[in-house]
Design a protein around this motif. Structure first.
Motif, PDB file in Angstrom:
ATOM      1  N   THR A 128      10.888   1.805   4.508  1.00  0.00           N
ATOM      2  CA  THR A 128      10.550   0.408   4.433  1.00  0.00           C
ATOM      3  C   THR A 128       9.246   0.159   5.054  1.00  0.00           C
ATOM      4  OG1 THR A 128      13.026   0.265   4.463  1.00  0.00           O
ATOM      5  CG2 THR A 128      11.737  -1.610   5.374  1.00  0.00           C
ATOM      6  N   ALA A 129       8.906   1.135   6.041  1.00  0.00           N
ATOM      7  CA  ALA A 129       7.841   0.626   6.808  1.00  0.00           C
ATOM      8  C   ALA A 129       6.613   0.712   6.042  1.00  0.00           C
ATOM      9  CB  ALA A 129       7.866   1.203   8.321  1.00  0.00           C
ATOM     10  N   CYS A 130       6.568   1.987   5.437  1.00  0.00           N
ATOM     11  CA  CYS A 130       5.558   2.175   4.669  1.00  0.00           C
ATOM     12  C   CYS A 130       5.458   1.462   3.368  1.00  0.00           C
ATOM     13  CB  CYS A 130       5.724   3.529   3.946  1.00  0.00           C
ATOM     14  SG  CYS A 130       5.792   5.008   5.049  1.00  0.00           S
TER      15      CYS A 130
ATOM     16  N   ARG B 161      -1.591  -4.503   1.829  1.00  0.00           N
ATOM     17  CA  ARG B 161      -3.037  -4.225   1.467  1.00  0.00           C
ATOM     18  C   ARG B 161      -3.518  -5.182   0.537  1.00  0.00           C
ATOM     19  NH1 ARG B 161      -5.259  -0.804   4.401  1.00  0.00           N
ATOM     20  NH2 ARG B 161      -6.437  -0.262   2.655  1.00  0.00           N
ATOM     21  N   ALA B 162      -4.719  -5.303   0.302  1.00  0.00           N
ATOM     22  CA  ALA B 162      -5.386  -6.412  -0.566  1.00  0.00           C
ATOM     23  C   ALA B 162      -5.710  -6.052  -1.987  1.00  0.00           C
ATOM     24  CB  ALA B 162      -6.856  -6.793   0.173  1.00  0.00           C
ATOM     25  N   ARG B 163      -5.170  -4.666  -2.217  1.00  0.00           N
ATOM     26  CA  ARG B 163      -5.065  -4.333  -3.676  1.00  0.00           C
ATOM     27  C   ARG B 163      -3.956  -4.497  -4.557  1.00  0.00           C
ATOM     28  NH1 ARG B 163     -10.439  -4.731  -4.560  1.00  0.00           N
ATOM     29  NH2 ARG B 163     -11.706  -3.540  -3.031  1.00  0.00           N
ATOM     30  N   SER B 164      -3.948  -4.430  -5.754  1.00  0.00           N
ATOM     31  CA  SER B 164      -2.712  -4.862  -6.359  1.00  0.00           C
ATOM     32  C   SER B 164      -1.788  -3.436  -6.743  1.00  0.00           C
ATOM     33  CB  SER B 164      -2.888  -5.306  -7.974  1.00  0.00           C
ATOM     34  OG  SER B 164      -3.794  -4.544  -8.672  1.00  0.00           O
ATOM     35  N   TYR B 165      -2.344  -2.501  -6.781  1.00  0.00           N
ATOM     36  CA  TYR B 165      -1.572  -1.108  -6.933  1.00  0.00           C
ATOM     37  C   TYR B 165      -0.846  -0.727  -5.775  1.00  0.00           C
ATOM     38  CZ  TYR B 165      -3.429  -1.346 -11.492  1.00  0.00           C
ATOM     39  OH  TYR B 165      -3.759  -1.454 -12.845  1.00  0.00           O
TER      40      TYR B 165
ATOM     41  N   VAL C 145       0.327  -2.561  -3.670  1.00  0.00           N
ATOM     42  CA  VAL C 145       1.198  -3.700  -3.474  1.00  0.00           C
ATOM     43  C   VAL C 145       2.449  -3.445  -4.381  1.00  0.00           C
ATOM     44  CG1 VAL C 145       2.153  -6.167  -3.963  1.00  0.00           C
ATOM     45  CG2 VAL C 145      -0.272  -5.601  -2.896  1.00  0.00           C
ATOM     46  N   VAL C 146       2.113  -2.835  -5.624  1.00  0.00           N
ATOM     47  CA  VAL C 146       3.230  -2.389  -6.615  1.00  0.00           C
ATOM     48  C   VAL C 146       3.962  -1.203  -5.894  1.00  0.00           C
ATOM     49  CG1 VAL C 146       3.628  -1.497  -8.900  1.00  0.00           C
ATOM     50  CG2 VAL C 146       2.167  -3.226  -8.609  1.00  0.00           C
ATOM     51  N   ILE C 147       3.325  -0.254  -5.412  1.00  0.00           N
ATOM     52  CA  ILE C 147       3.712   0.971  -4.852  1.00  0.00           C
ATOM     53  C   ILE C 147       4.855   0.317  -3.537  1.00  0.00           C
ATOM     54  CG2 ILE C 147       3.405   3.050  -3.817  1.00  0.00           C
ATOM     55  CD1 ILE C 147       2.773   3.157  -6.730  1.00  0.00           C
ATOM     56  N   GLY C 148       4.025  -0.554  -2.756  1.00  0.00           N
ATOM     57  CA  GLY C 148       4.979  -0.935  -1.669  1.00  0.00           C
ATOM     58  C   GLY C 148       6.142  -1.549  -2.113  1.00  0.00           C
ATOM     59  N   LEU C 149       6.275  -2.435  -3.113  1.00  0.00           N
ATOM     60  CA  LEU C 149       7.585  -3.037  -3.574  1.00  0.00           C
ATOM     61  C   LEU C 149       8.538  -2.030  -4.261  1.00  0.00           C
ATOM     62  CD1 LEU C 149       6.135  -5.990  -5.773  1.00  0.00           C
ATOM     63  CD2 LEU C 149       7.411  -6.104  -3.455  1.00  0.00           C
ATOM     64  N   THR C 150       7.837  -0.892  -4.767  1.00  0.00           N
ATOM     65  CA  THR C 150       8.688   0.031  -5.416  1.00  0.00           C
ATOM     66  C   THR C 150       9.362   1.108  -4.011  1.00  0.00           C
ATOM     67  OG1 THR C 150       7.441   0.347  -7.160  1.00  0.00           O
ATOM     68  CG2 THR C 150       8.925   2.257  -6.599  1.00  0.00           C
TER      69      THR C 150
END
Length: 111
Positions: free
Chosen positions: A15-17, A24-28, A30-35
């Motif tokens: 969850t912390a990761c 982060r300010a980049r879109s990818y 953010v997608v990995i973080g949501l995953t």
């Protein structure tokens, strides 16, 4: 250390990761973080099911039973998460094509 502590610590780290990557300010990232947050939630739901090893899912003669509901919820969440991740990646690709940057607000920071 108990197994519960190890599982809880693992869920906390994932969850912390995920939160770090979402900030982060980049879109990818953010997608990995949501995953990653989706994975952490799935493991949390699965761990809350208190699965009994070798127990039947149907009550027989007063024996311990395994609850199949968390397993069904996690399986459904995996399918929905996969579809949502594919959709968000497609949106990120389209945004990069339109704005020529992968920054989340469409503007590169001034250096």
């Amino acid at each position: 250390m108990t197994l519960e502590f190890i599982v809880a610590t693992g869920i906390g780290w994932v969850t912390a990761c995920g939160i770090y990557l979402m900030l982060r300010a980049r879109s990818y990232p953010v997608v990995i973080g949501l995953t990653l947050i989706g994975y952490a939630v799935n493991v949390f739901i699965f761990a809350m099911g208190r699965l009994a090893v070798g127990a039947p899912p149907i009550l027989r003669d007063g024996a311990a039973v395994s609850d199949p509901l968390p397993q069904a919820l996690v399986l459904t969440a995996i399918v929905i998460g996969f579809a949502t991740t594919g959709f968000v990646i497609e949106m990120a690709l389209r945004s990069r094509h339109e704005s020529e940057t992968d920054h989340v607000d469409g503007e590169e920071p001034q250096r």
